[in-house]
Scaffold this active site. Structure first.
Site, PDB file in Angstrom:
ATOM      1  CG  HIS A  22      -5.841   2.453   5.585  1.00  0.00           C
ATOM      2  ND1 HIS A  22      -7.213   2.356   5.586  1.00  0.00           N
ATOM      3  CD2 HIS A  22      -5.519   3.109   4.439  1.00  0.00           C
ATOM      4  CE1 HIS A  22      -7.698   2.943   4.503  1.00  0.00           C
ATOM      5  NE2 HIS A  22      -6.689   3.388   3.779  1.00  0.00           N
TER       6      HIS A  22
ATOM      7  CG  HIS B   1      -1.974   1.041   1.206  1.00  0.00           C
ATOM      8  ND1 HIS B   1      -3.200   0.877   1.812  1.00  0.00           N
ATOM      9  CD2 HIS B   1      -2.013   2.276   0.639  1.00  0.00           C
ATOM     10  CE1 HIS B   1      -3.928   1.969   1.636  1.00  0.00           C
ATOM     11  NE2 HIS B   1      -3.230   2.834   0.938  1.00  0.00           N
TER      12      HIS B   1
ATOM     13  CG  HIS C 137     -10.291   4.169   1.889  1.00  0.00           C
ATOM     14  ND1 HIS C 137      -9.179   4.934   2.156  1.00  0.00           N
ATOM     15  CD2 HIS C 137     -11.333   4.866   2.411  1.00  0.00           C
ATOM     16  CE1 HIS C 137      -9.541   6.029   2.804  1.00  0.00           C
ATOM     17  NE2 HIS C 137     -10.841   6.017   2.965  1.00  0.00           N
TER      18      HIS C 137
ATOM     19  CG  HIS D  90      -1.091   6.645  -1.986  1.00  0.00           C
ATOM     20  ND1 HIS D  90      -2.259   6.466  -2.680  1.00  0.00           N
ATOM     21  CD2 HIS D  90      -1.317   6.158  -0.744  1.00  0.00           C
ATOM     22  CE1 HIS D  90      -3.168   5.907  -1.881  1.00  0.00           C
ATOM     23  NE2 HIS D  90      -2.628   5.708  -0.694  1.00  0.00           N
TER      24      HIS D  90
ATOM     25  CG  ASP E 165      -6.324   3.521  -0.476  1.00  0.00           C
ATOM     26  OD1 ASP E 165      -6.995   3.364   0.555  1.00  0.00           O
ATOM     27  OD2 ASP E 165      -5.303   4.220  -0.519  1.00  0.00           O
TER      28      ASP E 165
ATOM     29  CG  ASP F  13      -2.011   4.865   3.438  1.00  0.00           C
ATOM     30  OD1 ASP F  13      -1.880   5.196   2.233  1.00  0.00           O
ATOM     31  OD2 ASP F  13      -3.005   5.210   4.121  1.00  0.00           O
TER      32      ASP F  13
ATOM     33  NE  ARG G  91       0.537  11.399  -3.212  1.00  0.00           N
ATOM     34  CZ  ARG G  91      -0.513  11.023  -2.490  1.00  0.00           C
ATOM     35  NH1 ARG G  91      -1.555  10.440  -3.074  1.00  0.00           N
ATOM     36  NH2 ARG G  91      -0.551  11.227  -1.206  1.00  0.00           N
TER      37      ARG G  91
ATOM     38  CG  ASN H 104      -5.047   7.600  -4.720  1.00  0.00           C
ATOM     39  OD1 ASN H 104      -3.990   6.997  -4.907  1.00  0.00           O
ATOM     40  ND2 ASN H 104      -5.292   8.290  -3.634  1.00  0.00           N
TER      41      ASN H 104
ATOM     42  CG  ASN I 207      -9.192   9.247   5.302  1.00  0.00           C
ATOM     43  OD1 ASN I 207      -9.790   8.793   6.275  1.00  0.00           O
ATOM     44  ND2 ASN I 207      -9.770   9.435   4.134  1.00  0.00           N
TER      45      ASN I 207
HETATM   46 ZN   LIG Z   1      -6.948   4.514   2.132  1.00  0.00          ZN
END
Ligand SMILES: [Zn+2]
Length: 448
Positions: free
Chosen positions: A249, A77, A196, A79, A169, A322, A81, A111, A295
């Site tokens: 998470h 997990h 999520h 990110h 997510d 995360d 970008r 995302n 979050n």
């Molecule tokens: Zn999430």
């Protein structure tokens, strides 16, 4: 000035590590051994296994004194970008941060901008990762088109392009009917579905955990119930469909209770916990530190204790960071304006090493939850310290002290509540798929 870290050093044809404490829960290895790596493959491993080996100029000879070796870590997990917000992180810096943290596989969430809801984007990310680093990059495809929660993506195509899991997510799949269909489709594609869990109707405008501290600060709260309602529903749907369901998470004691019950009844569910939910509570928000806005939010001590208990007894299967980089634009602002998320890849092992050395968690459980646990969920081969296997490991220097600051990080972002703190212990060498993925600048194999 020296770079903080050096990446992608050429890989010598011979690496000899002498007398290192090596730990691999998947092979019950936990002893001081020598390890010999030739052409990227572990060829000898055992007590005094390198006695007869002389290292010529072109090879590395490393002393294992004060260090530990463990199988390469897997973060399911993160990110990155990329595409879309490369000023916060891109695939190159994200993979560099992963390697610096001891990770040999990572799963960037969907995302991005645009959303990774189609095979060509998945393929782009995968290809770019391959060109840049030996660290394996396995994009997570979206569950629904545009993460809008309505139309399912072409999961089979996304899987064929390299995804091992799907997730929306950042947002929750709200509709029970859509979630049911997603689970059914993912099951036929043999993809893991990562949720999520957040009932968005209950978190409109929420800034932090709903409790005494949010009341005191006058900030809108994110109640535990918003997570637990979705978890309860999803566990029912997981049982109905027989799909592989994974909860991202986990943050609350109530979610842990629901998971434990589902696992007791034999439902195929799994869950991850982040280092920050294991280590911090909502009291950290008292100074309105935007680095602590995340979050799901940091919760209370009782939740934190329940998360530890669940990690130790296996109710929670894995640790995932995360890793959510943000620039100062998103973080140097009013708490209510700040974006949620914090970076994790490069701090994870140092933070959890402290917990292991204090006896909070056994080393074997820690490594299992960061390596073989996620490998099994993703159906990746387990990174193993074993003769005949490609070198997929990290070497951790227990005594190295370092300060968490911008110049020490390979990530483009430094949004972490641990900024400025001195850490003890650091990954100094990461080998992924037989290649050197990261070598710390102070870890000079020629001098070791
Ligand atoms: Zn999430």
């Amino acid at each position: 000035m020296l770079p903080a870290v050096s990446m992608n050093s050429p890989t010598p044809s011979l690496i000899v590590v002498r007398s290192i404490q090596a730990l691999d829960p998947s092979t019950s290895l936990d002893e001081e051994v020598d390890v010999v790596i030739e052409q990227g493959v572990i060829t000898r491993l055992g007590r005094n296994a390198a006695d007869q080996i002389a290292v010529a100029d072109h090879g590395w000879e490393l002393s294992g004194k004060g260090k530990r070796m463990f199988p390469g870590l897997i973060d399911m997990h993160v990110h990155f970008r990329d595409p879309g917000h490369e000023y916060k992180e891109d695939i190159a810096s994200g993979l560099a941060a992963a390697a610096a943290g001891g990770f040999v596989h990572v799963c960037p969430m969907a995302n991005t901008k645009p959303i990774n809801d189609r095979a060509n984007l998945t393929a782009y990310m995968k290809l770019k990762g391959k060109e840049l680093s030996p660290v394996g990059l396995h994009p997570v495809g979206a569950i629904t088109m545009g993460q809008q929660g309505q139309e399912l993506t072409e999961m089979a195509d996304i899987r064929d392009a390299g995804a091992l899991a799907v997730s929306d997510d950042g947002v929750c799949v709200r509709s029970s009917a859509v979630m049911r269909k997603a689970l059914e489709y993912a099951r036929t594609c043999d993809l893991l579905v990562i949720q999520h869990a957040e009932d968005h109707d209950l978190t409109v405008g929420a800034q932090m955990h709903e409790g005494a501290i949010s009341t005191r600060l006058g900030l809108k709260g994110w109640p535990r119930a918003a997570e637990e309602i979705i978890v309860a529903r999803d566990l029912i749907l997981a049982e109905l469909t027989g799909a592989r369901y994974h909860l991202a998470h986990v943050s609350s004691a109530g979610s842990v209770r629901l998971l434990r019950d589902a696992k007791d009844r034999g439902i195929a569910v799994s869950a991850e916990v982040t280092p920050h939910h294991l280590l911090l509570t909502d009291s950290r928000v008292l100074g309105y530190d935007t680095a602590c806005k995340v979050n799901p939010p940091l919760r209370e001590e009782q939740d934190r204790q329940a998360l530890w208990e669940a990690l130790l007894d296996g109710t929670i299967d894995v640790i995932a960071t995360d890793h959510a980089p943000h620039s100062t634009i998103e973080k140097d602002c009013e708490f209510s304006e700040a974006s949620p998320g914090l970076i994790g890849l490069e701090l994870c092992m140092a933070l959890l090493f402290q917990q292991a050395s204090e006896g909070r968690i056994r080393w074997s459980r820690l490594v299992e939850s960061l390596s073989q646990g996620p490998a099994d969920l993703l159906k990746l081969p387990r990174p193993q310290l074993k003769v005949g296997q490609p070198a997929n490991f990290a070497i951790f220097d227990e005594g190295m002290e370092w300060k968490v600051e911008r110049s020490e990080l390979a990530s483009k972002s430094w949004n972490t509540p641990f900024l400025g703190q001195t850490m003890r212990g650091r990954v100094v060498l990461t080998m992924a798929q037989g290649k050197v993925a990261f070598c710390h600048r102070d870890f000079d194999p020629a001098r070791e």
